[in-house]
Design a protein around this motif. Structure first.
Motif, PDB file in Angstrom:
ATOM      1  N   UNK A  50       0.868  -1.177   0.000  1.00 38.43           N
ATOM      2  CA  UNK A  50       0.000   0.000   0.000  1.00 38.43           C
ATOM      3  C   UNK A  50       0.906   1.228   0.000  1.00 38.43           C
ATOM      4  N   UNK A  51       0.742   2.079  -1.004  1.00 40.70           N
ATOM      5  CA  UNK A  51       1.575   3.279  -1.128  1.00 40.70           C
ATOM      6  C   UNK A  51       3.056   2.918  -1.068  1.00 40.70           C
ATOM      7  N   UNK A  52       3.373   1.774  -1.643  1.00 36.99           N
ATOM      8  CA  UNK A  52       4.778   1.398  -1.748  1.00 36.99           C
ATOM      9  C   UNK A  52       5.381   0.743  -0.526  1.00 36.99           C
ATOM     10  N   UNK A  84      -1.363  11.869  10.691  1.00 33.66           N
ATOM     11  CA  UNK A  84      -0.879  13.089  10.027  1.00 33.66           C
ATOM     12  C   UNK A  84      -0.429  12.795   8.592  1.00 33.66           C
ATOM     13  N   UNK A  85       0.320  11.722   8.415  1.00 36.25           N
ATOM     14  CA  UNK A  85       0.809  11.388   7.070  1.00 36.25           C
ATOM     15  C   UNK A  85      -0.372  11.040   6.160  1.00 36.25           C
ATOM     16  N   UNK A  88      -2.387  13.944   4.927  1.00 44.26           N
ATOM     17  CA  UNK A  88      -1.725  14.715   3.878  1.00 44.26           C
ATOM     18  C   UNK A  88      -1.651  13.922   2.575  1.00 44.26           C
ATOM     19  N   UNK A  89      -1.402  12.639   2.717  1.00 40.36           N
ATOM     20  CA  UNK A  89      -1.324  11.769   1.536  1.00 40.36           C
ATOM     21  C   UNK A  89      -2.629  11.804   0.749  1.00 40.36           C
ATOM     22  N   UNK A  92      -3.095  13.959  -2.311  1.00 45.32           N
ATOM     23  CA  UNK A  92      -2.540  13.586  -3.614  1.00 45.32           C
ATOM     24  C   UNK A  92      -3.556  12.829  -4.465  1.00 45.32           C
ATOM     25  N   UNK A  94      -4.572   9.707  -4.539  1.00 43.30           N
ATOM     26  CA  UNK A  94      -4.222   8.395  -5.090  1.00 43.30           C
ATOM     27  C   UNK A  94      -5.176   7.307  -4.646  1.00 43.30           C
ATOM     28  N   UNK A 110       7.460   1.109   7.314  1.00 40.52           N
ATOM     29  CA  UNK A 110       8.687   1.626   6.696  1.00 40.52           C
ATOM     30  C   UNK A 110       9.887   0.775   7.092  1.00 40.52           C
TER      31      UNK A 110
ATOM     32  N   UNK B  53      11.333   4.058   0.708  1.00 44.20           N
ATOM     33  CA  UNK B  53      10.628   5.049  -0.104  1.00 44.20           C
ATOM     34  C   UNK B  53      11.635   5.887  -0.892  1.00 44.20           C
ATOM     35  N   UNK B 103       6.769  14.124   8.615  1.00 42.48           N
ATOM     36  CA  UNK B 103       5.505  13.426   8.362  1.00 42.48           C
ATOM     37  C   UNK B 103       4.863  13.901   7.048  1.00 42.48           C
ATOM     38  N   UNK B 104       4.811  15.215   6.854  1.00 41.74           N
ATOM     39  CA  UNK B 104       4.162  15.725   5.645  1.00 41.74           C
ATOM     40  C   UNK B 104       5.000  15.394   4.411  1.00 41.74           C
ATOM     41  N   UNK B 106       6.887  12.889   4.171  1.00 41.39           N
ATOM     42  CA  UNK B 106       6.730  11.449   3.981  1.00 41.39           C
ATOM     43  C   UNK B 106       5.500  11.124   3.126  1.00 41.39           C
ATOM     44  N   UNK B 107       4.463  11.919   3.265  1.00 43.89           N
ATOM     45  CA  UNK B 107       3.284  11.705   2.426  1.00 43.89           C
ATOM     46  C   UNK B 107       3.680  11.812   0.949  1.00 43.89           C
ATOM     47  N   UNK B 108       4.529  12.785   0.642  1.00 40.31           N
ATOM     48  CA  UNK B 108       5.008  12.927  -0.740  1.00 40.31           C
ATOM     49  C   UNK B 108       5.842  11.713  -1.148  1.00 40.31           C
ATOM     50  N   UNK B 110       5.683   8.720  -0.001  1.00 37.06           N
ATOM     51  CA  UNK B 110       4.808   7.541  -0.159  1.00 37.06           C
ATOM     52  C   UNK B 110       4.037   7.622  -1.474  1.00 37.06           C
ATOM     53  N   UNK B 113       6.476   6.892  -4.225  1.00 35.54           N
ATOM     54  CA  UNK B 113       6.881   5.487  -4.242  1.00 35.54           C
ATOM     55  C   UNK B 113       5.754   4.607  -4.786  1.00 35.54           C
ATOM     56  N   UNK B 114       4.533   4.898  -4.366  1.00 39.31           N
ATOM     57  CA  UNK B 114       3.398   4.109  -4.855  1.00 39.31           C
ATOM     58  C   UNK B 114       3.285   4.231  -6.370  1.00 39.31           C
ATOM     59  N   UNK B 129       2.288  14.440  -8.998  1.00 37.15           N
ATOM     60  CA  UNK B 129       2.443  15.076  -7.689  1.00 37.15           C
ATOM     61  C   UNK B 129       2.236  16.585  -7.821  1.00 37.15           C
TER      62      UNK B 129
END
Lengths: 327, 327
Positions: A50-52, A84-85, A88-89, A92, A94, A110, B53, B103-104, B106-108, B110, B113-114, B129
């Motif tokens: 999931x999400x890599x 939090x992640x 924000x994710x 995007x 996805x 991770x 990632x 954290x934020x 990391x969302x990018x 992820x 990477x996905x 992105x």
């Protein structure tokens, strides 16, 4: 004493926590530990990318529950979790938001992904992750090979987690397909843990997609059938309903009634080609004991709601008593 | 008007933000946008796999800076960042804590990477992105192929980011090796953006590991040399010191003095086999203008500290003026 447990997620993890409490109480070795060795063979059919990152729901639930960091009310994930992640994710666009990707849980994903990408097999990765949590058991994935349970529905095929978490198992399942299972090998130590066990326990885990998936890995069913140890199961169904989760949807899909005795017959008596010798049902299903005994089972009824660790330890004791194994 | 920028991280991102402000001011199209098209070709030699990632520091700095979400004081990363995941990940003891994994941010990572794991090339992933951030430029990685800058030191070879971030470039570098660059191809659109540009700009980015790495991708240096557009650079060195970061450590490693004119001569005049036609230095280095002009350069001095967007826009104007390109 060597105990080998074939476990799914929440039910198996809670059962094992009670079993460990029982063993610590009955088998003090002076250090607060026990002289027992518990090996848990975990279902990895719910795992997914999931999400890599590699997510292993059952391994994590076992690790967190036995390591003392599980979100107790929820039964899975970490205490004091945040998103939090994931929040924000989502920006995007996805998709994948149906699966809660907690920040603390993500740290585990991770770490696992980094170790897997470095070339280590899942069993070795799991051992390294467990070094942080000290779960008090040897935690083994059923296989180092990727096996993914997919659910066939009228609208198409879904990953099990998507069916279970996103659709709450409300879309009728026509079949479960364990992608990759035919080519999967038991992880190192799994067959040995079965062959050398003093007792093998099937905790109240989902009999179809947890226990059934583990048994589907070539060699594991045969090892359970061949072990000299008694094999005792605890019913995940009480009074016609799953104790937790939506196991009834899984049972229905494979034509098995959501009934304690029916689940026993589905897993089968070793003497008849199945994998069990004994079956512990809840007091609410005490009526099932006599017919099972008449059919050759060792069977008994006991309180099987895992309301707290002490109650779970008593239930684990009842299971071991049923096959004459006294820790 | 078409502008193509060859950019590293912070310096290139801030310069491009000023350039966009200039173009919006000078070329109003009524919608608040401009009639200019800016393509940024970003260095990806600092990219790395970390904890499974894919991290692309320069692409992210560009995306966040131009998209308005950068941590302004820091120059990279997201505003209001936190490190809940990284703090928990550290408990697994896998190392890598020297790199701040917010954290934020990391969302990018992820999301990237996905998308990469789904089989998309980095250029397409970057475009997806950017759909979230609307950076106002076409952001292209220099290549879809993985190129990683490694630093040779007396104590062994390190990934550039480890040398730069963990060791603050304090371990003497003997050489930089762009692993994979010989087999890398320019990303789709890069060569076209150079060939069709009205002006090519080399912003005040690290001349060795940012600009140098981009130019090292087979075909890019040749395309810069061949473009009919003028090529103007802005010195990242002011009065003998890098404006930001530790570019002096990189220059020293390749035997180039940390001096505005020396950097110009290192990148070279197109007429002499290099990649530049013009070089803008800071007022503090005005003494370098006459010798550069005598050697065939178009050169000028201007305030080049990017203290705010307005100052940066004036500096971008000075760079364009130097090659006679008036937006």
């Amino acid at each position: 004493m060597r105990v080998t447990v074939l476990s799914g997620g929440v039910g198996g993890a809670r059962f094992t926590r009670g079993l460990l409490a029982l063993l610590r109480e009955r088998l003090p070795d002076g250090s607060g530990g026990t002289t027992a060795q518990v090996t848990v063979v975990a279902n990895t059919g719910d795992d997914m990318w999931l999400h890599g990152v590699r997510v292993c729901p059952d391994l994590d639930t076992l690790m967190y529950t036995l390591g003392g960091s599980v979100h107790e009310q929820q039964g899975w994930g970490r205490r004091d979790e945040s998103t939090r992640v994931a929040d924000d994710l989502a920006a995007y666009g996805l998709g994948g938001e149906w699966f809660t990707l907690g920040d603390l849980d993500l740290a585990t994903h991770l770490a696992r992904t980094a170790l897997l990408r470095s070339g280590l097999p899942l069993s070795e990765v799991t051992q390294r992750l467990c070094a942080r949590w000290s779960p008090g058991v040897r935690l083994l994935p059923m296989s180092d090979d990727e096996v993914e349970t997919h659910v066939v529905t009228d609208g198409g095929t879904l990953h099990f987690e998507e069916w279970w978490v996103r659709h709450r198992a409300a879309v009728p399942a026509r079949a479960f397909v364990q992608v990759g299972v035919a080519d999967a090998a038991p992880a190192p130590g799994v067959l040995e843990a079965l062959a050398s066990a003093d007792v093998v326990v099937v905790p109240p885990s989902n009999p179809v997609v947890s226990v059934g998936t583990i048994l589907g890995v070539p060699g594991i069913r045969e090892a359970v059938r061949a072990t000299p140890a008694p094999v005792v199961g605890v019913s995940p169904v009480i009074a016609g309903a799953p104790v937790r989760g939506m196991a009834d949807a899984c049972l229905t899909a494979i034509g098995v009634a959501t009934d304690a005795a029916a689940v026993a017959r589905h897993l089968g008596l070793r003497a008849d080609g199945g994998v069990l010798d004994a079956w512990l049902v809840d007091d609410a299903d005490a009526h099932a004991v006599a017919p099972l005994r008449a059919a050759g089972w060792r069977a008994a009824a006991a309180p099987t709601l895992m309301t707290d660790v002490a109650a779970t330890a008593r239930m684990a004791a009842a299971a071991l008593d049923l096959v004459g194994v006294a820790p």
